[in-house]
Design an enzyme around this catalytic site. Structure first.
Site, PDB file in Angstrom:
ATOM      1  N   GLU A   1      17.763 -24.122 -50.278  1.00 15.29           N
ATOM      2  CA  GLU A   1      16.917 -24.310 -51.455  1.00 15.29           C
ATOM      3  C   GLU A   1      15.440 -24.258 -51.061  1.00 15.29           C
ATOM      4  OE1 GLU A   1      18.280 -27.857 -53.368  1.00 15.29           O
ATOM      5  OE2 GLU A   1      20.209 -26.961 -53.908  1.00 15.29           O
TER       6      GLU A   1
ATOM      7  N   SER B   1      19.118 -18.265 -57.052  1.00  8.61           N
ATOM      8  CA  SER B   1      20.462 -18.803 -57.214  1.00  8.61           C
ATOM      9  C   SER B   1      21.428 -17.677 -57.594  1.00  8.61           C
ATOM     10  CB  SER B   1      20.435 -19.935 -58.242  1.00  8.61           C
ATOM     11  OG  SER B   1      21.658 -20.625 -58.301  1.00  8.61           O
TER      12      SER B   1
ATOM     13  N   HIS C   1      21.995 -22.116 -52.399  1.00  7.00           N
ATOM     14  CA  HIS C   1      22.103 -23.581 -52.274  1.00  7.00           C
ATOM     15  C   HIS C   1      22.864 -23.891 -50.982  1.00  7.00           C
ATOM     16  CE1 HIS C   1      20.872 -24.108 -56.506  1.00  7.00           C
ATOM     17  NE2 HIS C   1      21.667 -23.091 -56.758  1.00  7.00           N
TER      18      HIS C   1
END
Length: 306
Positions: free
Chosen positions: A218, A149, A191
């Site tokens: 993801e 992330s 994401h």
């Protein structure tokens, strides 16, 4: 080109420990912190110098709930028989200069940046001895740097740190700054599929067509070896946005707040085992076979080169 001896693993994430999801939501729903990277964590271990015996340092700087995140990583690696896992709760630039912390990253085999707010990573580590040590070890040693992330978004020289997905192709809506600089010539968004961030990446590439846009879904990542060969890992998709062949754009002519136009932007899609050569700009597609839920193998003789 200086070929780094280390390996870089960037992961699209599945939970956001920063500003996109509230702190209250994470505390009320702790089960949401699930280890999407179970298979990817195994790959990190396999790529490390000492495998299960590796010393791993998890850096939770980007997170608003670092203690909880750190405990989850220790648990997840422990399930993979890796017990030498430590957590660095670095919360300030002063912390980053702590001699004990510097000694720990000098001895680590793997350093992993957790998710959260990537701007915290660059603001705290930028220009520090801590970051210099990581870069030197990545260049000269069999050393693994991983990030999920925010940790992935900050890995490159250029970094997206702000921008709404639904207004991304409007001039001024996407904000870009300097990242940690482990890899040049790319910009990373995470994401990606789940939050519809294709517009953000298109905008970033249109402002600098010489960089390759990487959109990580993801439970998906890229293993980057020798600084240029990228292999897709995990169960999802990776979108590559290539602006080198852009014919024209009006991004420099329109007013702030106006939509932009781009002609001839190229897009590639990668999935597990596919490889992309950042020097030759070529995609190697490798067929995979699903053998059970969440487990894939590479089908021999399936290489297709674009």
């Amino acid at each position: 080109m200086i070929v780094p001896k280390g390996k870089l693993i960037i992961i699209g994430g599945a939970v956001d420990m920063g500003s996109n999801v509230t702190l209250q939501e994470h505390i009320l729903q702790p089960d949401y912190i699930k280890f999407f990277e179970q298979g990817i964590l195994r790959r990190i271990i396999n790529e490390s110098a000492k495998h299960e015996g590796s010393q791993i340092e998890v850096i939770t700087t980007a997170s608003q709930i670092p203690e909880l995140v750190g405990a989850e990583y220790i648990k997840a690696f422990g399930q993979l028989n890796v017990t030498n896992v430590n957590v660095l709760h670095i919360k300030s630039r002063e912390d980053a200069g702590n001699k004990a912390y510097l000694d720990r990253i000098r001895k680590a085999d793997v350093v992993m940046f957790s998710g959260g707010d990537q701007l915290r990573l660059t603001a705290i580590f930028g220009g520090t001895e801590f970051l210099q040590i990581l870069k030197q070890r990545y260049q000269k040693e069999n050393f693994v740097i991983a990030g999920t992330s925010a940790g992935a978004a900050a890995a490159s020289t250029h970094m997206i740190y702000r921008g709404q997905s639904n207004e991304a192709l409007v001039k001024g809506e996407v904000q870009i700054t300097a990242g940690l600089g482990f890899i040049d010539s790319v910009i990373v968004d995470t994401h990606f599929v789940q939050r519809g961030r294709i517009g953000r990446l298109m905008y970033a590439v249109a402002t600098n067509p010489g960089i390759l846009g990487i959109g990580l879904g993801e439970d998906t990542g890229l293993l980057i070896t020798e600084g240029y060969m990228m292999e897709a890992i995990g169960s999802g998709l990776i979108i590559l946005v290539d602006g080198r062949n852009i014919v024209s754009t009006n991004i420099y002519d329109v007013e702030l707040g106006s939509p932009i136009s781009i002609e001839n932007l190229r897009v590639h899609v990668m999935s597990i085992f596919d490889k992309y050569d950042l020097i030759q700009h070529r995609l190697l597609i490798k067929k995979s076979v699903k053998v059970e839920e969440g487990v894939f193998i590479h089908a021999p003789g399936s290489n297709l080169l674009q």
